[in-house]
Design a protein around this motif. Structure first.
Motif, PDB file in Angstrom:
ATOM      1  N   VAL A   1     -18.472  60.730 -48.985  1.00  0.00           N
ATOM      2  CA  VAL A   1     -17.591  60.273 -47.907  1.00  0.00           C
ATOM      3  C   VAL A   1     -17.711  61.195 -46.698  1.00  0.00           C
ATOM      4  CG1 VAL A   1     -15.188  59.930 -47.224  1.00  0.00           C
ATOM      5  CG2 VAL A   1     -15.965  59.126 -49.452  1.00  0.00           C
ATOM      6  N   SER A   2     -17.743  62.501 -46.937  1.00  0.00           N
ATOM      7  CA  SER A   2     -17.876  63.459 -45.834  1.00  0.00           C
ATOM      8  C   SER A   2     -19.213  63.285 -45.118  1.00  0.00           C
ATOM      9  CB  SER A   2     -17.751  64.889 -46.365  1.00  0.00           C
ATOM     10  OG  SER A   2     -16.483  65.122 -46.910  1.00  0.00           O
ATOM     11  N   LEU A   3     -20.284  63.078 -45.903  1.00  0.00           N
ATOM     12  CA  LEU A   3     -21.605  62.875 -45.309  1.00  0.00           C
ATOM     13  C   LEU A   3     -21.631  61.605 -44.470  1.00  0.00           C
ATOM     14  CD1 LEU A   3     -24.563  63.747 -45.074  1.00  0.00           C
ATOM     15  CD2 LEU A   3     -25.034  62.479 -47.176  1.00  0.00           C
ATOM     16  N   GLY A   4     -21.052  60.523 -44.998  1.00  0.00           N
ATOM     17  CA  GLY A   4     -20.990  59.273 -44.243  1.00  0.00           C
ATOM     18  C   GLY A   4     -20.210  59.432 -42.953  1.00  0.00           C
ATOM     19  N   THR A   5     -19.103  60.163 -43.025  1.00  0.00           N
ATOM     20  CA  THR A   5     -18.301  60.409 -41.821  1.00  0.00           C
ATOM     21  C   THR A   5     -19.108  61.185 -40.787  1.00  0.00           C
ATOM     22  OG1 THR A   5     -16.288  60.474 -43.169  1.00  0.00           O
ATOM     23  CG2 THR A   5     -16.160  61.419 -40.961  1.00  0.00           C
ATOM     24  N   GLY A   6     -19.884  62.166 -41.268  1.00  0.00           N
ATOM     25  CA  GLY A   6     -20.724  62.940 -40.363  1.00  0.00           C
ATOM     26  C   GLY A   6     -21.772  62.082 -39.669  1.00  0.00           C
ATOM     27  N   LEU A   7     -22.378  61.139 -40.406  1.00  0.00           N
ATOM     28  CA  LEU A   7     -23.390  60.258 -39.809  1.00  0.00           C
ATOM     29  C   LEU A   7     -22.769  59.316 -38.773  1.00  0.00           C
ATOM     30  CD1 LEU A   7     -25.561  59.359 -42.942  1.00  0.00           C
ATOM     31  CD2 LEU A   7     -26.169  60.872 -41.043  1.00  0.00           C
ATOM     32  N   VAL A   8     -21.581  58.812 -39.055  1.00  0.00           N
ATOM     33  CA  VAL A   8     -20.902  57.943 -38.085  1.00  0.00           C
ATOM     34  C   VAL A   8     -20.584  58.719 -36.809  1.00  0.00           C
ATOM     35  CG1 VAL A   8     -18.778  56.652 -37.631  1.00  0.00           C
ATOM     36  CG2 VAL A   8     -19.952  56.385 -39.821  1.00  0.00           C
ATOM     37  N   VAL A   9     -20.141  59.955 -36.977  1.00  0.00           N
ATOM     38  CA  VAL A   9     -19.866  60.794 -35.804  1.00  0.00           C
ATOM     39  C   VAL A   9     -21.142  61.023 -35.002  1.00  0.00           C
ATOM     40  CG1 VAL A   9     -19.163  63.102 -35.068  1.00  0.00           C
ATOM     41  CG2 VAL A   9     -17.867  61.926 -36.844  1.00  0.00           C
ATOM     42  N   LEU A  10     -22.250  61.288 -35.696  1.00  0.00           N
ATOM     43  CA  LEU A  10     -23.532  61.478 -35.007  1.00  0.00           C
ATOM     44  C   LEU A  10     -23.970  60.214 -34.268  1.00  0.00           C
ATOM     45  CD1 LEU A  10     -25.704  63.565 -37.512  1.00  0.00           C
ATOM     46  CD2 LEU A  10     -24.915  64.249 -35.243  1.00  0.00           C
ATOM     47  N   ALA A  11     -23.682  59.049 -34.843  1.00  0.00           N
ATOM     48  CA  ALA A  11     -24.072  57.785 -34.216  1.00  0.00           C
ATOM     49  C   ALA A  11     -23.452  57.634 -32.830  1.00  0.00           C
ATOM     50  CB  ALA A  11     -23.660  56.615 -35.104  1.00  0.00           C
ATOM     51  N   PHE A  12     -22.280  58.190 -32.635  1.00  0.00           N
ATOM     52  CA  PHE A  12     -21.634  58.126 -31.319  1.00  0.00           C
ATOM     53  C   PHE A  12     -21.965  59.355 -30.469  1.00  0.00           C
ATOM     54  CE2 PHE A  12     -19.009  55.273 -33.841  1.00  0.00           C
ATOM     55  CZ  PHE A  12     -18.827  54.208 -32.970  1.00  0.00           C
ATOM     56  N   THR A  13     -22.207  60.481 -31.133  1.00  0.00           N
ATOM     57  CA  THR A  13     -22.431  61.724 -30.397  1.00  0.00           C
ATOM     58  C   THR A  13     -23.799  61.756 -29.724  1.00  0.00           C
ATOM     59  OG1 THR A  13     -21.017  62.915 -31.961  1.00  0.00           O
ATOM     60  CG2 THR A  13     -22.480  64.237 -30.599  1.00  0.00           C
ATOM     61  N   ILE A  14     -24.832  61.254 -30.411  1.00  0.00           N
ATOM     62  CA  ILE A  14     -26.195  61.318 -29.862  1.00  0.00           C
ATOM     63  C   ILE A  14     -26.315  60.562 -28.536  1.00  0.00           C
ATOM     64  CG2 ILE A  14     -28.600  60.648 -30.266  1.00  0.00           C
ATOM     65  CD1 ILE A  14     -28.166  61.289 -33.221  1.00  0.00           C
TER      66      ILE A  14
ATOM     67  N   ASN B   1     -15.805  54.751 -55.317  1.00  0.00           N
ATOM     68  CA  ASN B   1     -15.970  55.533 -56.543  1.00  0.00           C
ATOM     69  C   ASN B   1     -14.973  56.688 -56.615  1.00  0.00           C
ATOM     70  OD1 ASN B   1     -18.614  54.595 -58.067  1.00  0.00           O
ATOM     71  ND2 ASN B   1     -19.050  54.464 -55.883  1.00  0.00           N
ATOM     72  N   TRP B   2     -14.677  57.263 -55.471  1.00  0.00           N
ATOM     73  CA  TRP B   2     -13.672  58.327 -55.411  1.00  0.00           C
ATOM     74  C   TRP B   2     -12.312  57.770 -55.828  1.00  0.00           C
ATOM     75  CZ3 TRP B   2     -12.225  61.156 -50.193  1.00  0.00           C
ATOM     76  CH2 TRP B   2     -11.332  62.189 -50.473  1.00  0.00           C
ATOM     77  N   SER B   3     -12.006  56.564 -55.342  1.00  0.00           N
ATOM     78  CA  SER B   3     -10.729  55.936 -55.677  1.00  0.00           C
ATOM     79  C   SER B   3     -10.634  55.647 -57.173  1.00  0.00           C
ATOM     80  CB  SER B   3     -10.567  54.644 -54.874  1.00  0.00           C
ATOM     81  OG  SER B   3      -9.375  53.986 -55.209  1.00  0.00           O
ATOM     82  N   ARG B   4     -11.735  55.167 -57.764  1.00  0.00           N
ATOM     83  CA  ARG B   4     -11.730  54.896 -59.203  1.00  0.00           C
ATOM     84  C   ARG B   4     -11.484  56.171 -60.004  1.00  0.00           C
ATOM     85  NH1 ARG B   4     -17.183  51.109 -59.350  1.00  0.00           N
ATOM     86  NH2 ARG B   4     -16.234  49.201 -58.484  1.00  0.00           N
ATOM     87  N   LYS B   5     -12.173  57.233 -59.606  1.00  0.00           N
ATOM     88  CA  LYS B   5     -11.995  58.500 -60.306  1.00  0.00           C
ATOM     89  C   LYS B   5     -10.575  59.021 -60.126  1.00  0.00           C
ATOM     90  CE  LYS B   5     -13.890  63.165 -60.693  1.00  0.00           C
ATOM     91  NZ  LYS B   5     -14.918  64.119 -60.213  1.00  0.00           N
TER      92      LYS B   5
END
Length: 300
Positions: free
Chosen positions: A14-27, A91-95
């Motif tokens: 989830v953290s990695l995905g959030t980082g990629l979304v942030v990069l998508a707008f930052t670049i 998957n985090w929610s299931r766990k």
């Protein structure tokens, strides 16, 4: 900047995905706001040496080339980021649901196996504490012949009923304040027994991110009683170990010692700090006169 979480795989996803979304707008934002030193008028370029002009031309062509791919790169980062967030969160929610069920089962087990201490048992426990305190005082004070003796030859001390009333009043006040402050985050049970182990207050955490609090309340009037605290600490440590093993829950023990201000001044802050630092269990001293206004959130 996104702070990555490595403690759990799905949290990390989830953290990695959030980082990629942030990069998508930052670049795109970065490329649109940055001039890269290529915004130079044509007549100014002609004034530079030929090598510098060549470098500027290459730089301009490179930036223009990269700008064509920025939307594609940002789109890819954005899509991958969203997919990772959804995958990780599901998957985090299931766990987390499994963890929550285990925590609830542990909490239900604790509530079912703990039992209230009867009034008679509580009176016997307080009487034992008073006897221990008086024995500690007698052993230390008799050496210096500091005990005042009345005409009947008995040491002049407060009656059992007076001391018991003090205990009850202090415990009642602390319980009321704990319930007022922490009832939303904890299930608070006072005067509980687990097998042969007694607990003045047990704060069962409703949230699995918090630990249970096991609180021992003591009221000491004399300096000598406080200096003999080892017996209490050892009993609290054994009780905490038994609690953790029985319910498989994390707990934190706190020994709250109520003393008159005169006794605290007699011992001195330096000596009190030595006592607190000597043991692994958290020990807190509160003046009896400040009990009504003391901020419990500072120690719990």
């Amino acid at each position: 900047m996104t702070k990555f979480e490595y403690s759990d795989f799905h949290k990390f996803i989830v953290s990695l995905g959030t980082g990629l979304v942030v990069l998508a707008f930052t670049i795109p934002w970065f490329f649109l706001r940055e001039s890269f030193g290529i915004l130079v008028e044509e007549n100014e370029i002609q004034k530079f040496p030929e090598k510098v002009q060549t470098i500027l031309d290459i730089k301009q062509e490179t930036i223009v080339y990269l700008l064509k791919f920025i939307p594609i790169i940002s789109g890819i980062f954005g899509v991958i980021g969203v997919v990772l967030i959804i995958y990780g969160f599901i998957n985090w929610s299931r766990k987390q649901q499994i963890i929550d069920k285990k925590e609830k089962a542990s909490l239900d087990k604790a509530l079912s196996e703990l039992r209230n201490i009867t009034t008679i048992e509580r009176l016997e426990s307080i009487e034992q504490d008073i006897d221990n305190e008086r024995n500690d005082e007698s052993e230390l004070e008799s050496e210096d012949n500091h005990i005042a003796i009345d005409q009947s030859g008995q040491a002049q001390r407060p009656s059992y009923s007076q001391n018991m009333q003090h205990y009850f009043n202090i415990e009642r006040l602390l319980n009321e304040r704990l319930n007022t402050i922490y009832r939303d985050d904890y299930i608070i049970r006072s005067n509980q027994r687990l097998g042969n182990h007694e607990f003045d207050v047990i704060m069962l955490a409703r949230n699995n991110n918090q630990t249970d609090k096991l609180i021992e309340i003591k009221y000491y009037k004399s300096k000598n009683s406080i200096l003999g605290i080892r017996r209490v600490i050892e009993r609290v440590q054994i009780s905490q170990q038994r609690y953790n093993e029985q319910f498989n829950r994390d707990s934190h023990s706190i020994v709250i010692i109520i003393v008159p201000e005169s006794t605290r001044n007699e011992i001195g802050e330096h000596r009190l700090s030595d006592i607190k630092n000597r043991y692994e269990i958290q020990i807190e001293f509160i003046c009896e006169e400040e009990l009504n206004c003391f901020n419990l959130t500072e120690i719990i």
